[in-house]
Scaffold this motif. Structure first.
Motif, PDB file in Angstrom:
ATOM      1  N   TYR A   7       5.620   3.978  -1.879  1.00 22.20           N
ATOM      2  CA  TYR A   7       5.764   2.794  -1.025  1.00 22.20           C
ATOM      3  C   TYR A   7       5.395   3.144   0.418  1.00 22.20           C
ATOM      4  CZ  TYR A   7       7.519  -1.658   0.657  1.00 22.20           C
ATOM      5  OH  TYR A   7       7.603  -2.904   1.218  1.00 22.20           O
ATOM      6  N   GLY A  63      -3.050  -0.950  -2.478  1.00 20.51           N
ATOM      7  CA  GLY A  63      -2.109  -0.720  -3.567  1.00 20.51           C
ATOM      8  C   GLY A  63      -2.339   0.624  -4.234  1.00 20.51           C
ATOM      9  N   ILE A  64      -1.309   1.122  -4.869  1.00 19.58           N
ATOM     10  CA  ILE A  64      -1.391   2.326  -5.703  1.00 19.58           C
ATOM     11  C   ILE A  64      -0.809   1.954  -7.061  1.00 19.58           C
ATOM     12  CG2 ILE A  64      -0.516   4.668  -6.073  1.00 19.58           C
ATOM     13  CD1 ILE A  64      -0.469   5.026  -3.038  1.00 19.58           C
ATOM     14  N   PHE A  93      -6.248   3.560  -6.192  1.00 22.20           N
ATOM     15  CA  PHE A  93      -6.470   2.339  -5.404  1.00 22.20           C
ATOM     16  C   PHE A  93      -7.852   1.826  -5.802  1.00 22.20           C
ATOM     17  CE2 PHE A  93      -7.314   0.699  -0.795  1.00 22.20           C
ATOM     18  CZ  PHE A  93      -7.175  -0.615  -1.230  1.00 22.20           C
ATOM     19  N   VAL A 130       1.595   3.325   0.844  1.00 20.29           N
ATOM     20  CA  VAL A 130       0.949   2.010   0.825  1.00 20.29           C
ATOM     21  C   VAL A 130       1.225   1.249   2.117  1.00 20.29           C
ATOM     22  CG1 VAL A 130       0.867  -0.234  -0.338  1.00 20.29           C
ATOM     23  CG2 VAL A 130       0.951   1.861  -1.684  1.00 20.29           C
ATOM     24  N   ILE A 183      -4.550   6.506   1.806  1.00 21.66           N
ATOM     25  CA  ILE A 183      -4.200   6.670   0.397  1.00 21.66           C
ATOM     26  C   ILE A 183      -4.888   7.904  -0.194  1.00 21.66           C
ATOM     27  CG2 ILE A 183      -4.442   5.604  -1.897  1.00 21.66           C
ATOM     28  CD1 ILE A 183      -3.948   2.904  -0.533  1.00 21.66           C
ATOM     29  N   GLN A 192      -1.538  -0.011   4.828  1.00 24.52           N
ATOM     30  CA  GLN A 192      -1.692  -1.398   5.261  1.00 24.52           C
ATOM     31  C   GLN A 192      -1.613  -1.522   6.777  1.00 24.52           C
ATOM     32  OE1 GLN A 192       1.234  -4.292   5.400  1.00 24.52           O
ATOM     33  NE2 GLN A 192       0.044  -5.913   4.411  1.00 24.52           N
ATOM     34  N   ARG A 225       1.997  -2.736  -4.206  1.00 18.50           N
ATOM     35  CA  ARG A 225       0.992  -3.409  -3.379  1.00 18.50           C
ATOM     36  C   ARG A 225       1.741  -4.193  -2.307  1.00 18.50           C
ATOM     37  NH1 ARG A 225      -1.585  -5.674  -7.044  1.00 18.50           N
ATOM     38  NH2 ARG A 225      -0.834  -7.832  -7.068  1.00 18.50           N
TER      39      ARG A 225
END
Length: 364
Positions: free
Chosen positions: A248, A325-326, A288, A251, A279, A255, A335
Motif C-alpha cells: 500500500y 496499482g500492484i 503494474f 502504491v 513501483i 500515486q 490500486r
C-alpha cells in the motif's frame, strides 16, 4: 448552459483544417456534446455553412426541448438512416465528407457510399474527441458533482460494511446509494475485490464475502448530469499485515509522485513514468500492468491517456485519473485512484476521500 454553438464552430475549424467540407458525427456521445441532445439513434451533419441533426419521430419533442433552433431532418418509417443521410448530404452540395471511422460500421459505410454518387467519404478519427479533451467550466462543475455523489455513496457503504456482505451486494448498494444522492447510475459496473480477487484489475463482483479476507478493493464512480467520476480505494477490514502495509505504501507513494508531476506542459508519458519508477524501484514493476490513467468526462475512458507511449503535453482543462496499482495473483491487489484537473498553474485533485492507510481501516 454549455455553449454548444461555440463547440460546433471549433469543430468546423478542425474540419476545415483537414481539407474536408463536412463531418458526419455518428458517435452518440459526440452528438450530445455538440448539441445537448441526450437521446440516441441520431446523427449530426456539420458543414462549413451549418448543421443538421438527423433523427426519427420518437425524438421530435425532445429535440425541440433540448436543441431549440437546431435544424432537424426527421426520417419516418420505412426510411432507413442511410437513405436519410444520403438525402441530406446530397441536398447540401458538399463533395467530400469526413466520417467518424471509430463509430461507423463497415456495413453502414458501404451502404451509405453506394447511395451517394459523386460524394466522397473520408475516414477521420478523433476530431470531436480533441475538443472533448479540454473541459469548460460547465463540464468541470459536472465532474465535481459526479465526484461528490460518488464519495457520498462510498461514505455510506464504508460505514455500513459488514462481514457477511458479498462483493455483489456491496456493488448493488453502491448503485442504490448513488441514485439516492442524485446520480443517474454508476459510471460503470463497480469493481469489488475481496483479498485475492483484488488482483483482478477489472474483476466483476462475485459472491465472495467481505469477511473472508483482511481488505477489499472498491473501484466505483457516479454518472450525473451527463458526466462521470472514477475512483478507487482499498479498505482494511481485518489486520494490516506487513505485506499489505508495504505494498500500500509503495502504491500511495507512486500515486503522489505522479500527481506532483501534473501541470500544463508536462508530457503524459513522464507522468506515467513518475509512478512507474517508484513501483519498479520497489521491485514490483511487472505487477503494474496497465497505464497510469485516462481522461474522464462524458465517458469513463476518453482522451487523453497517461501512458508510456503518450508523448503529448498536458493542457489546462484536462481531467485525468491517476491510478497506479500492484497486483499479486493469489494474494490481492492495491490500486489508489483519484480524479485530477490540470489547471493553468498546476493541478487540482478533485476527489477527497481519505487514502492514508490508517484512514482506510473499517470495522466490518
Amino acid at each position: 448552459m454549455p455553449d454548444f454553438a461555440l463547440r460546433r464552430d471549433k469543430l468546423r475549424s478542425l474540419v476545415k483544417k483537414s481539407g474536408l467540407h463536412a463531418l458526419l458525427v455518428t458517435n452518440f456521445t459526440n452528438v450530445s456534446y455538440l448539441t445537448g441532445f441526450t437521446g440516441d439513434d441520431s446523427y449530426l451533419l456539420l458543414s462549413q455553412h451549418g448543421e443538421v441533426i438527423i433523427s426519427d419521430p420518437r425524438y421530435t419533442e425532445q429535440l425541440d426541448d433540448e436543441c431549440p433552433g437546431l435544424v432537424q431532418v426527421i426520417r419516418r418509417p420505412p426510411t432507413k438512416m442511410s437513405d436519410a443521410v444520403s438525402a441530406v448530404l446530397k441536398s447540401t452540395g458538399v463533395q467530400q465528407v469526413a466520417i467518424e471511422a471509430a463509430s461507423m460500421t463497415v456495413a453502414f459505410r458501404d451502404t451509405l457510399a453506394a447511395g451517394l454518387g459523386d460524394v466522397q467519404l473520408h475516414s477521420s478519427n478523433g476530431l470531436v474527441e480533441q475538443l472533448r479533451e479540454i473541459k469548460d467550466k460547465e463540464e468541470i462543475d459536472a465532474i465535481r458533482a459526479a465526484i461528490k455523489c460518488a464519495q457520498q455513496a462510498f461514505g455510506v457503504i464504508r460505514a455500513s460494511l459488514r462481514p457477511e456482505q458479498s462483493e455483489k451486494q456491496v456493488a448493488d448498494e453502491l448503485e442504490y446509494q448513488i441514485r439516492l444522492f442524485g446520480g443517474k447510475k454508476t459510471s460503470f459496473e463497480p469493481i469489488i475485490g475481496v483479498g485475492p480477487r483484488g488482483a483482478l484489475p477489472h474483476g466483476r463482483p462475485s459472491d465472495k464475502k467481505v469477511g473472508e479476507d483482511d481488505f477489499i478493493l472498491i473501484d466505483w464512480g457516479a454518472r450525473m448530469g451527463g458526466y462521470i467520476s472514477d475512483l478507487t480505494r482499498v479498505l482494511v477490514t481485518g489486520k494490516i499485515s506487513p505485506k499489505l502495509e508495504r505494498i500500500y505504501g509503495v502504491v500511495l507513494a507512486a500515486q503522489l509522485a505522479a500527481i506532483a508531476e501534473i501541470k500544463p506542459g508536462a508530457v503524459m508519458k513522464d507522468v506515467d513514468a513518475a509512478a512507474r519508477g517508484v513501483i519498479e524501484k520497489a521491485g514490483f514493476g511487472p505487477k503494474f500492468g496497465h497505464s497510469l490513467g485516462h481522461g474522464i468526462g462524458m465517458e469513463v475512458h476518453e482522451a487523453p491517456r497517461l501512458a508510456a507511449d503518450q508523448d503529448r503535453p498536458l493542457r489546462p482543462g484536462m481531467v485525468v485519473t491517476v491510478e497506479p496499482g500492484i497486483y499479486l495473483p493469489g494474494w490481492g491487489g492495491v490500486r489508489i485512484e483519484d480524479d485530477v484537473l490540470v489547471t493553468k498553474s498546476g493541478h487540482e485533485v478533485l476527489s477527497s476521500t481519505p487514502k492514508q492507510l490508517q484512514d482506510c481501516i473499517v470495522t466490518a
